[in-house]
Design an enzyme around this catalytic site. Structure first.
Site, PDB file in Angstrom:
ATOM      1  NE  ARG A   1      41.185  35.883  46.334  1.00 46.50           N
ATOM      2  CZ  ARG A   1      42.388  37.374  46.913  1.00 46.50           C
ATOM      3  NH1 ARG A   1      43.352  36.120  46.354  1.00 46.50           N
ATOM      4  NH2 ARG A   1      41.630  37.095  48.325  1.00 46.50           N
ATOM      5  CD  GLU A   2      35.803  29.036  45.868  1.00 45.55           C
ATOM      6  OE1 GLU A   2      35.993  29.419  44.770  1.00 45.55           O
ATOM      7  OE2 GLU A   2      33.648  29.336  46.463  1.00 45.55           O
ATOM      8  CD1 TRP A   3      42.809  28.017  41.756  1.00 47.41           C
ATOM      9  CD2 TRP A   3      42.274  25.877  41.905  1.00 47.41           C
ATOM     10  NE1 TRP A   3      44.489  27.365  41.304  1.00 47.41           N
ATOM     11  CE2 TRP A   3      43.922  25.660  41.137  1.00 47.41           C
ATOM     12  CE3 TRP A   3      42.219  24.937  42.349  1.00 47.41           C
ATOM     13  CZ2 TRP A   3      44.840  24.515  41.066  1.00 47.41           C
ATOM     14  CZ3 TRP A   3      42.982  24.084  42.426  1.00 47.41           C
ATOM     15  CH2 TRP A   3      43.451  23.514  41.450  1.00 47.41           C
ATOM     16  CE  LYS A   4      45.767  34.346  47.824  1.00 41.14           C
ATOM     17  NZ  LYS A   4      47.004  34.666  46.688  1.00 41.14           N
TER      18      LYS A   4
ATOM     19  CE  LYS B   1      53.669  40.949  31.755  1.00 42.51           C
ATOM     20  NZ  LYS B   1      52.675  41.688  32.518  1.00 42.51           N
TER      21      LYS B   1
ATOM     22  CB  ILE C   1      64.180  51.574  40.412  1.00 36.90           C
ATOM     23  CG1 ILE C   1      65.511  51.166  40.724  1.00 36.90           C
ATOM     24  CG2 ILE C   1      63.196  51.648  39.529  1.00 36.90           C
ATOM     25  CD1 ILE C   1      66.855  52.030  39.550  1.00 36.90           C
TER      26      ILE C   1
ATOM     27  CG  HIS D   1      61.873  51.746  36.478  1.00 36.56           C
ATOM     28  ND1 HIS D   1      64.051  50.810  36.427  1.00 36.56           N
ATOM     29  CD2 HIS D   1      61.509  50.886  36.470  1.00 36.56           C
ATOM     30  CE1 HIS D   1      63.649  49.728  36.421  1.00 36.56           C
ATOM     31  NE2 HIS D   1      62.108  50.024  37.154  1.00 36.56           N
TER      32      HIS D   1
ATOM     33  CD  GLU E   1      63.898  43.772  35.547  1.00 34.01           C
ATOM     34  OE1 GLU E   1      63.033  44.334  36.441  1.00 34.01           O
ATOM     35  OE2 GLU E   1      64.349  42.701  34.804  1.00 34.01           O
TER      36      GLU E   1
ATOM     37  CG  HIS F   1      64.017  40.359  40.498  1.00 35.14           C
ATOM     38  ND1 HIS F   1      64.853  41.297  38.796  1.00 35.14           N
ATOM     39  CD2 HIS F   1      62.824  40.815  40.256  1.00 35.14           C
ATOM     40  CE1 HIS F   1      64.300  41.882  39.083  1.00 35.14           C
ATOM     41  NE2 HIS F   1      62.833  42.333  38.947  1.00 35.14           N
TER      42      HIS F   1
END
Ligand code: GLN
Ligand code: ZN
Length: 767
Positions: free
Chosen positions: A19-22, A115, A439, A649, A673, A702
């Site tokens: 995960r060098e990118w992160k 998505k 919830i 839910h 939601e 959110h």
């Protein structure tokens, strides 16, 4: 017919083995490194990825598939198509300007993400309002040149096709779908693609990969027209540049129209669209003047392929085509990089895994085998590994298999119909009209995370950790009581990720050590691997829930995750049907539900947040998927008494077309939601008569914003116009895990007050 067979890639994971990118992104965002240092490291990561693919022996190497955040955003940035609130440019964006779009800045909220088709990758949603497209940077040429100069690779630039770019975006708030809008946008955007193609041709590029995955979503020939218009223009502008038209994630329906397009290779998915693509080739053949780029290795899942079967498939495809490329079904972006760090996997499981690097090796070996090179050893190893996994104890749990075999003889229905259950439940629960609840999750504070980390590192004992979780639960029960909520929850403090949590408690799951996959930007997820027969070995949530119930006189709602959601967010074994795995999970959860009931829990919620996002890309496959979802939900929930109330839910708003499924779940109460699209939901309920209880989320969790009493009351009143006040629940629209304690208490206090206000209006009205 002489047959040319090559191996080809479609894209490689961006995140780096460790995960060098992160780490790089986060360092840059925190201001610890400057643009130059960022570019240096990013470049060496890019080149490392290419070197690896060359070393594996891949013939056709994808380039420009790298991204500083997301490939859709890259395309928008290159074409000056970023949302107008972030400005208009006549030079390439700086890193800072680019990340402002991705992450927002102090003046503007980030561009929307959603998505990518039906998988767990998120792309930047194009907003085409007021755009002034202009080519700011030919990034495809830039990265092609880099690979050429640094590594002497004549790579295949990967370009997101114009029609898919347009269809993934929005115009005046709606996704672009009608042909008029598509053509109007194409008028503006196509000249930029033409310029990109001309420049690539002039530089000596041989192949481009034009990704048009939306081709798998269209149904008839007429919808091919805009793709054809674009491709003809590109072809005319750069006649020497070969185009691989790439589709993935499913089969193509207008097969003849698409295969006639003037391109030199067509990429088809022979994993997810296997049967239909094969059937089309049988029926209509494959054009002799084109390369069939055959996606035979699953780019979505992490299992080693059965090389013998794949070779048979390839030999079959060879008969129908004059030239063949062997490739993954889609970009390897969606699988982890290498299995070599999975040191805790059992030997049987380890042998059966193939992450991106192992998949490239499979592709190369299959290509060699097809070209009559000796790969006997690799094939023999593969046979052995698959045999061992197949014969492993984990995949041969006789009790589980017997239970699955008995399913057809059983009926999974509640004892009484809803109307009767409802009377019994009301008698037992004695809830007021418009009951209030949440919830499930409450804020996972830094304290919660710190304690969990300390426990995982062995710095505090199991007992200390459990005590901490209990004290947090107690504290939040008091808060809920003080606010006045009617149905309480324990708060889910013991779970980070709910699917991970259930995976840890059920047999048949493996939690990877390093199986990271990019979800968006710097964010990775590590989906659990479901590799064996799933069985119930110990209670999962009973202790926490029963503890909470022992602390209060109000009902505490148990909280589980439904089988389909667990499946959709995991890597699932592919040797048996997905539905069977789903039902194995359902049988396990049924025991958990029954144990909760036994522990005097009167309300049990079984969450199915991923139901809608997992819908198949083609509508004709929806019904089967939804039927399977309903079936496994009912296995899970129907073993209870009439007076036990089952809730569910779901996290989406767009559900008009699946309302029957929602009703068929036969849950006594559902929460949805809805706060971000209240209007649409309400209108959906004007059309159908929904007979069970429902909680339309009355505020958006959110956002950190605290909703006012007036606003929540108004949302309740709007809901009551279409839903009877005997059926209506009042709740936020999703879990509160990501909010702060302050925000949560303030918002719930207003929610309770809003409910009370509307309740008194009702009483006055009925007098
Ligand atoms: N019960 C879960 C929670 O509150 C539901 C999560 C979800 O809907 N994504 O966190
Ligand atoms: Zn939700």
């Amino acid at each position: 017919m002489t047959h040319q067979v090559k191996s080809s890639g479609l894209g490689y994971p961006r995140i780096g083995e460790q995960r060098e990118w992160k780490k790089l992104l986060e360092q840059y965002w925190h201001g610890n490194i400057d643009d130059n240092a960022f570019e240096d490291t990013a470049k060496s990561l890019r080149l490392d990825n290419l070197k690896k693919q060359v070393a594996f022996g891949l013939d056709v190497i994808p380039v420009a598939d790298n991204s500083n955040y997301d490939h859709v955003l890259d395309t928008l940035a290159a074409f000056n198509l970023i949302p107008t609130r972030f400005g208009s440019y006549n030079r390439p964006l700086t890193l800072n300007e680019y990340y402002a779009v991705a992450r927002g800045n102090k003046n503007n909220v980030a561009a929307d993400m959603t998505k990518w088709f039906n998988i767990n990758y998120h792309y930047t949603v194009p907003e085409f309002d007021h755009t002034q497209p202009r080519l700011l940077e030919n990034r495809w040429l830039k990265y092609w040149q880099e690979a050429k100069n640094e590594l002497n690779i004549n790579g295949k630039p990967v370009i997101l096709g114009p029609i898919t770019l347009i269809k993934l975006g929005k115009l005046n708030g709606d996704y672009v779908s009608n042909s008029e809008s598509i053509n109007q946008l194409l008028d503006q955007i196509l000249p930029l693609y033409v310029q990109v193609f001309e420049e690539l041709q002039a530089a000596g590029v041989e192949w481009v990969q034009l990704d048009e995955p939306t081709l798998v979503k269209i149904e008839d020939d007429s919808e091919v027209a805009p793709y054809q218009r674009a491709i003809e223009a590109l072809r005319a502008a750069a006649p020497q540049l070969n185009i691989e038209l790439q589709t993935y994630f499913d089969a193509i329906d207008p097969y003849e129209a698409i295969t006639k397009l003037p391109v030199q290779a067509i990429g088809l998915d022979f994993v997810h669209g296997h049967d239909e693509n094969i059937e089309n080739i049988r029926q209509f053949g494959f054009p002799e003047d084109k390369i069939l780029a055959a996606g035979v290795i699953d780019g979505h899942n992490i299992w080693a392929a059965n090389l013998d079967e794949k070779l048979a498939l390839i030999n079959d495809l060879k008969k129908s085509s004059s030239a063949l490329w062997i490739q993954p079904s889609n970009s390897l972006l969606h699988v982890p990089i290498t299995k070599k760090y999975e040191t805790q996997a059992s030997p049987e499981l380890f042998g059966g895994l193939a992450f991106a690097d192992e998949k490239i090796q499979e592709i190369v070996n299959l290509t060699k085998a097809t070209n009559d090179q000796d790969v006997t050893e690799a094939f023999e190893e593969n046979r052995q590994a698959l045999r061992q996994l197949k014969e492993s104890a984990a995949r041969n749990n006789e009790a589980v298999q017997a239970a699955i075999a008995q399913l057809p003889d059983q009926k999974f229905e509640r004892q009484a119909v809803y109307a009767k259950r409802q009377l019994k439940q009301q008698k037992r629960l004695n809830l007021p009209k418009l009951p209030t609840t949440t919830i499930g999750s409450f804020p996972q504070s830094s304290e919660v995370r710190a304690q969990r980390a300390a426990w995982k590192k062995g710095k505090i004992t199991d007992e200390q950790y459990q005590q901490f979780i209990q004290s947090e639960t107690k504290r939040w029960l008091k808060i809920q009581e003080k606010i006045g909520l009617d149905v309480l929850v324990h708060g889910e403090f013991e779970r980070t990720d709910m699917v991970e949590y259930f995976g840890q408690k059920l047999a048949g799951f493996y939690a990877t050590q390093n199986g990271w996959v990019q979800s968006y930007g710097s964010r990775g997820v590590r989906p659990p691997v479901i590799f064996g027969d799933v069985s119930y070995t110990e209670p999962i949530t009973v202790k926490e829930t029963a503890f909470a119930q022992s602390q209060t006189d109000k009902p505490v709602k148990g909280m589980l995750t439904a089988p389909l959601t667990i499946i959709n967010w995991s890597f699932v074994r592919d040797d048996i049907p997905r539905a069977t795995v789903q039902n194995q999970i359902a049988l396990s959860l049924r025991q958990e539900v029954n144990n909760l009931e036994e522990a005097d829990i009167k309300i049990i919620q079984v969450d199915e947040p991923a139901l809608r996002e997992g819908l198949p890309l083609k509508k004709r496959h929806w019904q089967n998927y939804l039927d399977e979802a309903v079936y496994s939900f009912k296995i899970t929930t129907t073993g209870v008494r009439d007076d036990t109330q089952i809730h569910t839910h779901m996290c989406y708003s767009d559900f008009e077309d699946i309302i029957d499924t929602i009703s068929n779940l036969d849950a006594d109460v559902i929460s949805i939601e809805t706060s971000r699209s209240h209007g649409e939901i309400i209108s959906a309920f004007e059309k159908v008569a929904y007979d069970k209880q429902i909680g339309l989320g009355v505020y958006d969790i959110h956002s950190p914003r605290i909703p006012s009493v007036d606003e929540i009351a108004e949302n309740i009143r709007r809901g009551l116009k279409v839903i009877n006040d005997q059926q209506f629940w009042v709740n936020p629209d999703c879990g509160l895990k990501t909010r702060t304690e302050e925000q949560t208490i303030a918002a719930l206090t207003n929610l309770e007050e809003a409910r009370n206000r509307v309740l008194s209006e009702l009483t006055v009205a009925s007098r």
